[in-house]
Design an enzyme around this catalytic site. Structure first.
Site, PDB file in Angstrom:
ATOM      1  N   ARG A  68     -14.297  -7.345  -0.009  1.00 44.49           N
ATOM      2  CA  ARG A  68     -13.597  -7.013   1.241  1.00 44.49           C
ATOM      3  C   ARG A  68     -13.015  -5.595   1.149  1.00 44.49           C
ATOM      4  NH1 ARG A  68      -8.052  -5.393   2.559  1.00 44.49           N
ATOM      5  NH2 ARG A  68      -7.639  -6.042   4.675  1.00 44.49           N
ATOM      6  N   VAL A  69     -13.276  -4.808   2.159  1.00 47.44           N
ATOM      7  CA  VAL A  69     -12.711  -3.461   2.202  1.00 47.44           C
ATOM      8  C   VAL A  69     -11.766  -3.399   3.404  1.00 47.44           C
ATOM      9  CG1 VAL A  69     -13.225  -1.012   2.512  1.00 47.44           C
ATOM     10  CG2 VAL A  69     -14.710  -2.420   1.066  1.00 47.44           C
ATOM     11  N   GLY A  70     -10.560  -2.921   3.181  1.00 49.98           N
ATOM     12  CA  GLY A  70      -9.567  -2.834   4.256  1.00 49.98           C
ATOM     13  C   GLY A  70      -9.608  -1.502   4.965  1.00 49.98           C
ATOM     14  N   ASP A  71      -8.516  -1.171   5.595  1.00 50.96           N
ATOM     15  CA  ASP A  71      -8.439   0.049   6.401  1.00 50.96           C
ATOM     16  C   ASP A  71      -8.145   1.301   5.575  1.00 50.96           C
ATOM     17  OD1 ASP A  71      -5.873  -1.228   5.915  1.00 50.96           O
ATOM     18  OD2 ASP A  71      -4.994   0.360   7.136  1.00 50.96           O
ATOM     19  N   THR A  98      -0.168   1.063   6.845  1.00 58.27           N
ATOM     20  CA  THR A  98      -0.076  -0.056   5.913  1.00 58.27           C
ATOM     21  C   THR A  98       0.136  -1.322   6.710  1.00 58.27           C
ATOM     22  OG1 THR A  98       1.131  -1.067   4.109  1.00 58.27           O
ATOM     23  CG2 THR A  98       2.406   0.394   5.541  1.00 58.27           C
ATOM     24  N   GLY A  99      -0.580  -2.364   6.325  1.00 62.76           N
ATOM     25  CA  GLY A  99      -0.444  -3.607   7.065  1.00 62.76           C
ATOM     26  C   GLY A  99      -1.746  -4.371   7.016  1.00 62.76           C
ATOM     27  N   THR A 131       0.833  -1.202   0.000  1.00 57.67           N
ATOM     28  CA  THR A 131       0.000   0.000   0.000  1.00 57.67           C
ATOM     29  C   THR A 131       0.867   1.251   0.000  1.00 57.67           C
ATOM     30  OG1 THR A 131      -1.725  -1.159   1.166  1.00 57.67           O
ATOM     31  CG2 THR A 131      -1.626   1.215   1.538  1.00 57.67           C
ATOM     32  N   GLY A 185      -5.091  -4.862   7.373  1.00 56.06           N
ATOM     33  CA  GLY A 185      -6.131  -3.850   7.512  1.00 56.06           C
ATOM     34  C   GLY A 185      -7.162  -4.089   8.595  1.00 56.06           C
TER      35      GLY A 185
HETATM   36  N1  ASP Z   1      -3.731  -2.165   4.714  1.00 51.26           N
HETATM   37  C1  ASP Z   1      -4.039  -2.738   3.430  1.00 51.26           C
HETATM   38  C2  ASP Z   1      -5.320  -3.506   3.529  1.00 51.26           C
HETATM   39  O1  ASP Z   1      -5.504  -4.215   4.488  1.00 51.26           O
HETATM   40  C3  ASP Z   1      -2.961  -3.630   2.917  1.00 51.26           C
HETATM   41  C4  ASP Z   1      -1.591  -3.056   2.957  1.00 51.26           C
HETATM   42  O2  ASP Z   1      -1.308  -2.118   3.656  1.00 51.26           O
HETATM   43  O3  ASP Z   1      -0.746  -3.556   2.227  1.00 51.26           O
HETATM   44  O4  ASP Z   1      -6.105  -3.426   2.633  1.00 51.26           O
END
Ligand code: ASP
Length: 337
Positions: free
Chosen positions: A233-236, A255-256, A205, A258
């Site tokens: 699916r929706v992340g953070d 980032t990580g 990300t 989510g």
């Molecule tokens: N945070 C993002 C998500 O979960 C993924 C990422 O940061 O690589 O959608």
């Protein structure tokens, strides 16, 4: 005499106005994802490509800020450069869903006004960050998802692409590896662990923070989400307070994994500690990433910036693509611990 005093006062007024004229330091901070990024898995060419692209993004934002431009313009310009590169899991380089599609998320927030905009689950918008900005500026809403977001982007004249634009072999291979390890949770099927060429993981990300001459902070984040995620699916990243947040005191982009960033309201949590507890930005960001999240297995990292220009880039993974640039215009880029 009266006139002279009056003029004198005017002069004083003008001088005061000049004193209080915008004089904030300018700063850009970026990340290009956190994950299992190990030097031994990296080729020198790939490492150099990341360094160049991160510097290019930082310089694009910097030029806008140095010319007196706004932090919103800087954040969007920087993130668009990352979205147009296949290196990052955002825009062109977005990862694939379990069905082999690309569903992209992005958001932006301006600290001084707390205006925010976001898009989620879009499949045909070339630069989701531009669509997020348009949601912020041209609608009374904060988050538009799926078809509605795409129709809105089309209405706004934002560049659309055929979904096949987002195909990259590297991300496709990552999906196949994740599918093979199907029983394993998505986040544990990180490609870099198995891939000696370090092809970039489910993470990747991108995020950018800027502080402009007026002292206004803006935060933005853009992503393809996680490899092998469920359709829908929706992340953070498009969730204000989770992946992105900015107020008058602080801006943050994460980032990580989510789901953890949403449940721990990571970006808001950091900024709330700065605003309400008077914590230093570094203390707040470190605590949230390297204690709270780490304890519960929430892998990832964050970039955070305060209104004085202090910044922090902690992560609890092996590495995080990251960097910053200050008034002197010299980009600083780092990858490993
Ligand atoms: N945070 C993002 C998500 O979960 C993924 C990422 O940061 O690589 O959608």
């Amino acid at each position: 005499m009266v006139v002279a005093v009056f003029l004198g006062l005017l002069g004083l007024g003008a001088a005061r106005a000049q004193d209080s004229s915008p004089s904030s330091p300018i700063v850009m901070v970026v990340h290009g994802g956190a994950g299992t990024i190990l030097k031994r898995n990296m080729t020198p060419e790939l490492e150099a490509s990341y360094q160049e692209k991160l510097s290019e993004g930082l310089l694009a934002g910097y030029r806008i800020l140095a010319a007196g431009g706004s932090s919103v313009d800087a954040v969007v310009a920087t993130i668009r450069i990352f979205e147009d590169s296949p290196l990052f899991n955002a825009g062109k380089g977005a990862v694939f869903t379990a069905e082999g599609k690309n569903e992209l998320d992005a958001s932006i927030m301006v600290g001084s006004t707390r205006q925010a905009g976001a898009v989620a689950g879009v499949t045909g918008i070339k630069n989701p960050i531009t669509a997020a900005r348009a949601v912020m500026e041209a609608t009374p809403h904060v988050l538009l998802a799926g078809k509605g977001a795409e129709l809105f982007a089309a209405e706004q004249g934002i560049e659309l692409v055929d979904p096949s634009y987002f195909f990259t072999q590297r991300r496709w291979d990552a999906l196949e590896r994740a599918r093979e390890a199907e029983r394993v949770e998505v986040r544990e099927a990180e490609p870099e662990k198995e891939n000696p060429k370090g092809s970039g993981g489910a993470f990747g990300t991108v995020g950018a923070l800027a502080l402009d001459r007026e002292g206004v902070l803006t935060a933005g984040t853009s992503t393809g989400g996680m490899t092998n995620k469920r359709h829908g699916r929706v992340g953070d990243s498009p969730i204000i307070g989770a992946g992105t947040y900015a107020n008058e005191h602080c801006a943050a982009s994460g980032t990580g994994h989510g789901e953890f960033f949403i449940r721990w309201a990571v970006s808001y949590d950091i900024c709330a500690r700065v605003e309400l507890q008077g914590m230093a930005i570094d203390e707040a960001a470190e605590l949230v990433i390297n204690q709270e999240l780490k304890q519960v297995g929430g892998s990832g990292g964050v970039i955070a910036l305060d209104n004085k220009g202090n910044l922090s880039m902690p992560f609890n993974t092996e590495g995080m693509y990251r960097g910053y640039i200050r008034d002197n215009g010299k980009p600083v880029v780092q990858i490993y611990k």
